[in-house]
Write an enzyme that holds these catalytic residues in place. Structure first.
Site, PDB file in Angstrom:
ATOM      1  N   LEU A  30      41.445  47.059  42.976  1.00 25.82           N
ATOM      2  CA  LEU A  30      42.345  45.745  42.885  1.00 25.82           C
ATOM      3  C   LEU A  30      42.006  44.656  43.786  1.00 25.82           C
ATOM      4  CD1 LEU A  30      46.188  47.794  42.860  1.00 25.82           C
ATOM      5  CD2 LEU A  30      44.673  46.878  40.858  1.00 25.82           C
ATOM      6  N   ASP A  31      41.800  43.439  43.234  1.00 29.37           N
ATOM      7  CA  ASP A  31      41.506  42.103  44.011  1.00 29.37           C
ATOM      8  C   ASP A  31      42.394  42.051  44.976  1.00 29.37           C
ATOM      9  OD1 ASP A  31      39.906  41.815  41.790  1.00 29.37           O
ATOM     10  OD2 ASP A  31      41.283  40.311  41.064  1.00 29.37           O
ATOM     11  N   LYS A  32      41.931  41.366  46.062  1.00 31.51           N
ATOM     12  CA  LYS A  32      42.694  41.057  47.428  1.00 31.51           C
ATOM     13  C   LYS A  32      44.095  40.484  46.951  1.00 31.51           C
ATOM     14  CE  LYS A  32      42.176  38.571  51.727  1.00 31.51           C
ATOM     15  NZ  LYS A  32      41.191  37.774  52.799  1.00 31.51           N
TER      16      LYS A  32
END
Ligand code: URA
Length: 241
Positions: free
Chosen positions: A107-109
């Site tokens: 998952l992206d930051k």
């Protein structure tokens, strides 16, 4: 003759119920037993698949692998280590840590929500394979509405700005500036890029589920817990399909 395989303190720690230090202390206190006999040496070996291990008289639930649900908050990176940022592994309490523990997918930051962590590489591989058709569901905040043409484009298999073709996906308008996106792949920034391809900028993104596994609403952002037996059973079935 059967071979003992694991130190008793390691075996207890692997259940996620005690830290290594607590495991040693409770063994030394005479609270652990192997095949009905009290064991006071943390280094004594036992075979968790064959020996009956108990603590305070209760049989121990041991698993060869660890499966954890994390409610990933925004601001941490999906990595096992990072020089600058806190990683999702930094959120795992010591009692639940195991060697080889890693996130399944990424998952992206700036994305929050459901992240599975496991040391079971085969399971991770199966869940990530687009061939297995394991749906991932996201709630995206776009501050506007998606229309029927957007939904049709998602269903048909969207082509991203760089020419990458996506598998057919689902898009639903939920009102209040929100939409739900269901994909079965995990391309880099996929949901953000798919919505961008239709002219919608994503402001917030949260993963709600992976296959049959749903984000536990009672799990606060940043909290981790082992999967429940029924969750693990459903996930295994999805990975084996
Ligand atoms: N798609 C994205 O764009 N970001 C994520 O973190 C996950 C899916």
């Amino acid at each position: 003759m059967k071979m003992p395989t694991l130190r008793l303190d390691k075996l207890l720690t692997d259940t996620g119920r005690w830290s290594r230090k607590e495991s040693r202390e409770l063994i030394r206190a005479g609270r652990a037993a192997v095949n009905g006999e009290t064991v006071r040496r943390p280094e004594q070996k036992a075979d968790p698949e064959r020996d009956a291990v108990a603590v305070d008289g209760a049989p121990l639930a041991w698993s060869a692998h660890s499966y954890l649900m994390l409610h990933k908050p925004c601001g941490v990176v999906t990595a096992t280590e990072d020089r600058r940022d806190r990683t999702v592994l930094d959120l795992v309490p010591e009692a639940l840590r195991r060697s080889g523990l890693a996130p399944v997918g990424r998952l992206d930051k700036d994305t929050s929500g459901l992240l599975l962590l496991t040391d079971d590489g085969a399971m991770a591989h199966a869940l990530l394979s687009p061939r297995r058709h394991v749906d991932k569901v996201y709630l995206a905040g776009i501050g506007g509405r998606v229309g029927e043409e957007d939904c049709a484009a998602f269903r048909a298999g969207l082509v991203l700005a760089d020419g990458t073709r996506c598998l057919p996906a689902e898009l639903e308008d939920l009102g209040d500036g929100l939409c739900r996106v269901t994909i079965r792949e995990g391309k880099y920034h996929q949901v953000r890029r798919m919505l961008a391809a239709r002219g919608h900028a994503v402001r917030t993104l949260c993963r709600l589920s992976v296959g049959p596994l749903r984000l536990d609403e009672s799990l606060a952002p940043g909290a981790v817990r082992p999967l429940r037996p029924e969750e693990l059973g459903a996930l295994r079935a999805a990975a084996e399909r």
